[in-house]
Write an enzyme that holds these catalytic residues in place. Structure first.
Site, PDB file in Angstrom:
ATOM      1  N   GLU A 145       0.823  -1.207   0.000  1.00 43.25           N
ATOM      2  CA  GLU A 145       0.000   0.000   0.000  1.00 43.25           C
ATOM      3  C   GLU A 145       0.861   1.262   0.000  1.00 43.25           C
ATOM      4  O   GLU A 145       0.517   2.263  -0.637  1.00 43.25           O
ATOM      5  CB  GLU A 145      -0.950  -0.003   1.208  1.00 43.25           C
ATOM      6  CG  GLU A 145      -1.906  -1.191   1.262  1.00 43.25           C
ATOM      7  CD  GLU A 145      -2.686  -1.389  -0.026  1.00 43.25           C
ATOM      8  OE1 GLU A 145      -2.947  -0.388  -0.729  1.00 43.25           O
ATOM      9  OE2 GLU A 145      -3.041  -2.540  -0.338  1.00 43.25           O
ATOM     10  N   HIS A 148       1.837   2.105  -3.458  1.00 44.43           N
ATOM     11  CA  HIS A 148       0.778   2.832  -4.164  1.00 44.43           C
ATOM     12  C   HIS A 148       0.835   4.321  -3.825  1.00 44.43           C
ATOM     13  O   HIS A 148       0.660   5.182  -4.698  1.00 44.43           O
ATOM     14  CB  HIS A 148      -0.595   2.280  -3.774  1.00 44.43           C
ATOM     15  CG  HIS A 148      -0.930   0.974  -4.413  1.00 44.43           C
ATOM     16  ND1 HIS A 148      -0.669   0.700  -5.732  1.00 44.43           N
ATOM     17  CD2 HIS A 148      -1.534  -0.148  -3.908  1.00 44.43           C
ATOM     18  CE1 HIS A 148      -1.086  -0.529  -6.020  1.00 44.43           C
ATOM     19  NE2 HIS A 148      -1.597  -1.060  -4.931  1.00 44.43           N
TER      20      HIS A 148
END
Length: 298
Positions: A145, A148
């Site tokens: 994450e 990202h």
């Protein structure tokens, strides 16, 4: 490589916005022609509505997405110490600001990141993820994450989500207005050229959400491979990420998930089993087996 990917995602953002605005303009033209016989007027109204809608959802993207997925903010480390400190560590390694942390009360293991940029990012993890993953696996998921966030994937996906939602809203409006009483006149039905224009407009309105969905799904699939590799780069532990993906393979669907947010998650939260020839066009994620295979080849 990293900065090239960030630059590439920024270019993709521009292309995605351009493509979606073209689609919005076409929808506006179709709606304007169907209900007022004014193509330009319809395009202008659609553009105004879309810009207002996008400004709201992009400006409040974190709050909107978290509400849509019933996520609760973790205010301090004492509320979820392991998750908090892992996110803090991965943000430090990725050299991005500490994002807001949220928990989704769902037994299925999953997680996602959202926001406009690294300075306004947030990550969410389900209670199932926290219960089923060991520390190395949880680090792998959070590193995924953080990748990202670092690569500006969150901005790309937020824009795609906002524009796809705006298109769906306009199409829904057109459908409701049509049934309420916006149908064409008898003169139009007697005019062959008008009939073709009406049919073309209806077809465009029907297909527009499909085109928007395919574009959004393609963006989601492409970014997952890079985030998996980025997780390994941050943790220096490919086995942790591989083990996390292995556990995600056996996960059950989430109980409460907003379909428009499915592409944000690390793994398809709905676990849809599609077997038709064009199923890959609508997949929000690459197959987990392929993702694992790529990691093993690193």
């Amino acid at each position: 490589m990293l900065y090239q990917q960030i630059a590439r995602n920024k270019r993709k953002t521009i292309l995605v916005m351009f493509g979606f605005f073209v689609l919005l303009a076409l929808i506006g033209a179709a709606i304007g022609y169907l209900f007022a016989r004014t193509v330009i007027g319809g395009m202008i109204i659609a553009a105004i509505i879309a810009v207002i809608y996008m400004s709201v959802i992009i400006g409040q993207s974190t709050d909107v997405v978290m509400r849509m997925n019933n996520a609760t903010e973790v205010r301090s480390a004492s509320d979820a110490p392991e998750l908090w400190h892992i996110v803090e560590d991965m943000a430090l390694v990725a050299r991005v600001p500490m994002p807001k942390v949220y928990i989704i009360h769902d037994p299925s293991p999953n997680a996602f990141a959202t926001g406009n940029d690294p300075e306004h990012a947030a990550v969410a993890a389900t209670t199932g993820l926290m219960e089923k993953m060991n520390r190395e696996e949880l680090e792998g998921v959070m590193a995924h994450e953080m990748t990202h966030v670092r690569n500006y994937d969150i901005r790309l996906q937020t824009i795609a989500l906002a524009l796809a939602s705006a298109i769906a809203m306009l199409v829904n409006f057109a459908g409701n207005f049509w049934w309420i009483g916006g149908r064409s006149s008898s003169d139009d039905r007697d005019n062959p050229s008008s009939i073709f224009a009406i049919l073309g407009s209806i077809l465009l309105i029907i297909l527009a959400p499909l085109a928007a969905t395919i574009a959004q799904m393609a963006l989601s699939r492409n970014r997952e491979y890079l985030a998996d590799a980025g997780a390994v780069e941050l943790t220096r532990n490919p086995q942790g990420m591989i083990s996390a993906l292995e556990k995600l393979k056996t996960a059950v669907p989430m109980k409460h998930v907003d379909p428009s947010s499915s592409a944000l998650y690390i793994s398809d939260p709905e676990k849809n089993a599609k077997h038709h020839p064009f199923s890959n066009l609508f997949d929000t994620h690459p197959p987990l087996d392929k993702r694992i295979e790529r990691l093993r080849q690193m």
